[in-house]
Design an enzyme around this catalytic site. Structure first.
Site, PDB file in Angstrom:
ATOM      1  CB  ALA A 185      -0.867  -0.013   1.246  1.00 15.10           C
TER       2      ALA A 185
ATOM      3  N   GLY B 165       0.956  -4.959   0.943  1.00 15.31           N
ATOM      4  CA  GLY B 165      -0.272  -5.045   0.139  1.00 15.31           C
ATOM      5  C   GLY B 165      -0.047  -5.722  -1.206  1.00 15.31           C
TER       6      GLY B 165
ATOM      7  CD  GLU C  95      -1.994  -7.364   2.940  1.00 14.94           C
ATOM      8  OE1 GLU C  95      -1.405  -6.285   2.702  1.00 14.94           O
ATOM      9  OE2 GLU C  95      -2.812  -7.500   3.852  1.00 14.94           O
TER      10      GLU C  95
ATOM     11  CD  GLU D 166       1.972  -5.454   5.686  1.00 14.99           C
ATOM     12  OE1 GLU D 166       2.713  -6.411   5.996  1.00 14.99           O
ATOM     13  OE2 GLU D 166       1.233  -5.463   4.693  1.00 14.99           O
TER      14      GLU D 166
END
Ligand code: CAA
Length: 261
Positions: free
Chosen positions: A67, A112, A115, A135
């Site tokens: 992200a 992300g 993910e 993260e």
């Protein structure tokens, strides 16, 4: 809105490419919104038009490096919640597609980005690819479903080891841990992707869609509960100094100093 996700359909195969090469294809709100629009477009097409979806990141270096950290650092709590929900929504939509989704990972698939790959049905990686849920380096946890989907793919021990430790692992290691389904030398990646995907396009599309629904069904309710918990825990971490320190440290290109406060 900048165009940062392209859709190309050829020989019944749709390719979605994240095109933010300078930011290592990090997912910002535009990228997530455009992914969602393309998924909805593809869901409206017939099996005559499309039989499979391939996810890619532009360039050689990264599939998706997570992200967008810079965006998250500048966001209010309400903006963060809607960003994380949008990300989860995109991952859920990919998983809910009747078409098989294949992630073709040529470089970094971090946070992300990992993910996004985990929301695909099949992951094919170059031997140069790197995976990681990074993260906790930022004082955060995965927010786009990684706490749930990594566990579903590779078991609780591996999910805890990789998420707590924020380890970056090779494609070979990810393959050994059953995260990645196929690995190929970098120059062979496209050929491998094409071989796997072309094979899928010859199968009964209704049967593939039915198999996908049946395989996922037992995990659906637990997954939704887990995803809600993930959002709350993710947002909750933003009240702490550690998270601000982790995000600032990344942007300032230095090591974070976490104090547990
Ligand atoms: N968000 C925003 N920008 C990013 C980014 C990200 N996730 N990842 C990389 N970039 C940017 C860098 O800031 C840099 O920009 P500048 O040129 O303006 O400085 C550019 O992309 C190139 O990156 P690096 O210089 O860092 O490249 P590198 O080769 O030295 O390192 C890397 C590559 C190890 C992947 C490193 O970029 C990195 O660690 N990126 C962050 C990975 C990460 O922590 N991802 C998790 C994000 S949080 C998340 O995803 C939460 C969630 O689950 C929802």
């Amino acid at each position: 809105m900048d165009q940062v996700v392209s859709l190309n359909i050829e020989d019944q195969i749709a390719t979605l490419t994240i095109e933010r090469e300078k930011a290592l294809n990090a997912l910002n709100a535009d990228a997530l919104s455009q992914l969602r629009e393309h998924i909805s477009d593809l869901n409206g097409r017939s099996f005559e038009e499309v039989r499979a979806v391939v996810l890619r990141g532009a360039g050689d270096k990264a599939f998706v490096a997570g992200a967008d950290i810079k965006l998250m650092q500048q966001s209010s709590e309400a903006e963060l919640r809607s960003f994380i929900k949008l990300g989860q929504d995109v991952m859920n939509s990919l998983e809910a597609m009747p078409l098989p989704v294949i992630a073709a990972v040529q470089g970094f698939a971090i946070g992300g980005g990992m993910e996004l790959a985990l929301a695909a049905d099949i992951i094919i990686a170059s031997t140069k690819a790197k995976f990681g849920q990074a993260e906790t380096n930022l004082g955060l946890i995965p927010g786009f479903g990684g706490t749930q989907r990594l566990m579903l793919r590779s078991g609780m021990g591996t999910a805890k080891t990789l998420i707590f430790g924020a380890d970056t692992i090779s494609a070979q290691e990810a393959h050994r841990l059953h995260i990645v389904d196929y690995i190929a030398e970098p120059e062979e990646l496209d050929r491998k992707v094409s071989q796997v995907v072309s094979n899928l396009t010859t199968k009964g599309p209704l049967a593939v869609a039915a198999a996908k629904r049946a395989i996922q069904q037992p995990y659906k309710d637990g997954l939704m509960l887990g995803l809600e918990k993930e959002v709350d825990e993710f947002i909750g971490l933003f009240q702490f100094k550690d998270t601000q320190e982790g995000l600032s440290a990344f942007i300032e290109k230095r090591k974070a100093n976490f104090r547990g406060e």
